[in-house]
Design a protein around this motif. Structure first.
Motif, PDB file in Angstrom:
ATOM      1  N   PHE A  88    -120.488  11.640 -47.787  1.00 48.82           N
ATOM      2  CA  PHE A  88    -120.957  12.487 -46.655  1.00 48.82           C
ATOM      3  C   PHE A  88    -121.676  11.832 -45.609  1.00 48.82           C
ATOM      4  O   PHE A  88    -121.717  11.958 -44.552  1.00 48.82           O
ATOM      5  N   LEU A  89    -122.774  11.246 -46.209  1.00 48.96           N
ATOM      6  CA  LEU A  89    -124.175  10.603 -45.056  1.00 48.96           C
ATOM      7  C   LEU A  89    -123.380   9.395 -44.158  1.00 48.96           C
ATOM      8  O   LEU A  89    -123.684   9.404 -43.071  1.00 48.96           O
ATOM      9  N   PHE A  90    -122.370   8.730 -44.843  1.00 51.78           N
ATOM     10  CA  PHE A  90    -121.930   7.507 -44.083  1.00 51.78           C
ATOM     11  C   PHE A  90    -120.666   7.837 -43.069  1.00 51.78           C
ATOM     12  O   PHE A  90    -120.163   7.170 -42.246  1.00 51.78           O
TER      13      PHE A  90
ATOM     14  N   LEU B 162    -116.166   2.620 -54.089  1.00 51.91           N
ATOM     15  CA  LEU B 162    -116.901   3.453 -53.203  1.00 51.91           C
ATOM     16  C   LEU B 162    -117.632   2.426 -52.088  1.00 51.91           C
ATOM     17  O   LEU B 162    -117.915   2.566 -50.844  1.00 51.91           O
ATOM     18  N   VAL B 163    -118.186   1.363 -52.735  1.00 55.30           N
ATOM     19  CA  VAL B 163    -119.003   0.226 -52.311  1.00 55.30           C
ATOM     20  C   VAL B 163    -118.084  -0.343 -51.279  1.00 55.30           C
ATOM     21  O   VAL B 163    -118.567  -0.546 -49.867  1.00 55.30           O
ATOM     22  N   GLY B 164    -117.057  -0.742 -51.781  1.00 58.31           N
ATOM     23  CA  GLY B 164    -115.942  -1.449 -50.727  1.00 58.31           C
ATOM     24  C   GLY B 164    -115.577  -0.625 -49.472  1.00 58.31           C
ATOM     25  O   GLY B 164    -115.651  -0.881 -48.477  1.00 58.31           O
TER      26      GLY B 164
ATOM     27  N   SER C 168    -118.669  -0.241 -47.082  1.00 58.27           N
ATOM     28  CA  SER C 168    -118.713  -1.320 -46.545  1.00 58.27           C
ATOM     29  C   SER C 168    -117.932  -1.464 -45.524  1.00 58.27           C
ATOM     30  O   SER C 168    -118.087  -2.316 -44.260  1.00 58.27           O
ATOM     31  N   VAL C 169    -116.510  -1.388 -45.533  1.00 56.27           N
ATOM     32  CA  VAL C 169    -115.480  -1.432 -44.349  1.00 56.27           C
ATOM     33  C   VAL C 169    -115.637  -0.502 -43.434  1.00 56.27           C
ATOM     34  O   VAL C 169    -115.678  -1.166 -42.124  1.00 56.27           O
ATOM     35  N   HIS C 170    -116.209   0.638 -43.460  1.00 54.80           N
ATOM     36  CA  HIS C 170    -116.133   1.466 -42.352  1.00 54.80           C
ATOM     37  C   HIS C 170    -117.653   1.613 -41.855  1.00 54.80           C
ATOM     38  O   HIS C 170    -117.472   2.212 -40.725  1.00 54.80           O
ATOM     39  N   ASP C 171    -118.705   1.101 -42.298  1.00 54.65           N
ATOM     40  CA  ASP C 171    -119.941   1.253 -41.978  1.00 54.65           C
ATOM     41  C   ASP C 171    -120.771   0.045 -41.938  1.00 54.65           C
ATOM     42  O   ASP C 171    -121.195  -0.670 -42.688  1.00 54.65           O
TER      43      ASP C 171
ATOM     44  N   ARG D  60    -122.979  -1.883 -45.157  1.00 55.26           N
ATOM     45  CA  ARG D  60    -122.921  -3.246 -45.469  1.00 55.26           C
ATOM     46  C   ARG D  60    -124.125  -4.137 -45.514  1.00 55.26           C
ATOM     47  O   ARG D  60    -124.386  -4.898 -46.374  1.00 55.26           O
ATOM     48  N   ARG D  61    -124.892  -3.976 -44.374  1.00 60.23           N
ATOM     49  CA  ARG D  61    -126.021  -4.521 -44.100  1.00 60.23           C
ATOM     50  C   ARG D  61    -127.258  -4.252 -45.080  1.00 60.23           C
ATOM     51  O   ARG D  61    -127.731  -5.087 -45.808  1.00 60.23           O
TER      52      ARG D  61
END
Length: 294
Positions: A166-168, A207-209, A212-215, A219-220
Motif C-alpha cells: 500500500f505505501l509504495f 514482495l521485496v523483488g 525493488s523493481v517498482h520503487d 530499493r535504496r
C-alpha cells in the motif's frame, strides 16, 4: 566458495555488520585523537570493532565475512555493544548469526488465521482504528475505522493486502501519510527485521523483488540494512475527508503467534485529531449503514 565448515558465507550477516560499522564514527566510539585520522572508508575499522568487543581481529574478520557459523552468544553480545546496536538491531544480529534451518525447498510460510474472538474485538472498537498484521506486514484484518483511515484492504486481491505494498504502490498513500518518507523507510526496516527471522519466506522474496523493481526508494533503503520494530509512536495523516490527524499507535504482539500483532490508533482526548477521528467514524458508520464499503 564454501567455508571451512562446508557452508556458503553468510552474506546477510556480512552486509549487516558492514553497514553498522560504517555508521559509527571514531569519535562516537570514544576513540582518541590518534585514531581519527584519514580513513579509506567511513566508520570504524574492523580491528577497532574487534578491540572494543574484546575478540581477536582474525575472529571478527571471519565473523564479518559470514564465515563463522558457531559464534557464541557472548561474542555476539560483545559485538552488539561495540557497534552500539539498539534492541531491534541486536535481535537481528542474533537472527542472522544463528539462522534457523530452512526447508529443503523454499516453500511459502503457512497462511495465518485470525481467531474469531479477535475479529469480534476489532469490530467492537468502534472509536479506534485497529488492524491485525502478520507476516511481512500482511493486513490480516481491519475494523471499519481502520479501513476508513487507510483503505479497504478486504476489497483488494489477497496478495495486495499488505501495508508495504500500500505505501509504495498505491499513489493515495503518499498523500495520506504526512511524513511518507519516514514512514516508508521505517516500513522497509520492519521488513528487514522480519527477513532475519524468516529467511526462507518465499513470499517475502517475491514482495521485496516487486517493490525493488517498482520503487527506487525501496530499493535504496533495502540496501541500507536498517532494522526497526513497530512498538509505539506517532503517525500523522492528511486524510482527504477529515484533514490532518496525529494518532498514537500501539503494537501488541499476540501471545499465541508472535508474528501477529494488534495495532491500535488513538488521538489525544479533546484534540483536533480526536474530533477528526470522530468525524471519520461517523462517515464510516453512515457509509456502512448505506451498504457501502468505506
Amino acid at each position: 566458495m564454501s567455508t571451512s565448515a562446508g557452508r556458503e558465507p553468510n552474506g546477510e550477516l556480512r552486509d549487516f555488520l558492514r553497514s553498522r560499522r560504517s555508521q559509527i564514527s571514531p569519535a562516537e566510539a570514544g576513540l582518541g585523537p590518534g585514531d581519527t585520522g584519514r580513513r579509506r572508508v567511513p566508520g570504524l575499522r574492523r580491528e577497532e570493532v574487534a578491540r572494543m568487543a574484546g575478540i581477536s581481529v582474525d575472529y571478527y574478520i571471519r565473523l564479518e565475512r559470514g564465515r563463522n557459523p558457531n559464534v557464541s552468544a557472548s561474542v555476539l553480545d560483545a559485538v552488539a555493544r561495540a557497534l552500539r546496536l539498539d534492541q531491534a538491531e541486536r535481535a537481528h544480529l542474533f537472527d542472522l548469526a544463528r539462522p534457523k534451518p530452512g526447508p529443503a525447498r523454499h516453500r511459502p510460510v503457512p497462511p495465518q488465521r485470525v481467531r474469531p474472538g479477535l475479529l469480534r474485538l476489532l469490530d467492537s472498537l468502534t472509536d479506534t482504528p485497529a488492524m491485525i498484521m502478520g507476516h511481512r506486514l500482511d493486513v490480516l484484518a481491519a475494523n471499519p475505522l481502520a479501513k476508513a483511515l487507510y483503505t479497504d484492504f478486504d476489497a483488494l486481491p489477497h496478495r495486495d493486502r499488505n501495508l508495504a505494498r500500500f505505501l509504495f504502490l498505491d499513489p493515495a498513500a503518499r498523500g495520506l501519510i504526512a511524513d511518507w518518507r519516514t514512514a516508508a523507510r521505517g516500513t522497509v526496516a520492519v521488513l528487514r527485521l522480519y527477513a532475519g527471522r524468516h529467511p526462507h519466506d518465499s513470499r517475502l522474496t517475491e514482495l521485496v523483488g516487486e517493490l525493488s523493481v517498482h520503487d527506487e526508494d525501496f530499493r535504496r533503503w533495502w540496501a541500507d540494512h536498517d532494522v526497526f520494530a513497530y512498538t509505539h509512536g506517532t503517525k500523522r495523516y492528511r486524510h482527504p475527508l477529515v484533514g490532518e490527524l496525529a494518532l498514537e499507535y500501539e503494537s501488541l504482539t499476540l501471545p499465541d503467534d508472535p508474528d501477529q500483532a494488534l495495532y491500535l490508533y488513538t488521538a489525544e482526548p479533546g484534540s483536533p485529531s480526536a474530533q477528526a477521528l470522530r468525524l471519520l467514524g461517523s462517515w464510516s458508520a453512515t457509509d456502512l449503514s448505506a451498504g457501502r464499503t468505506p
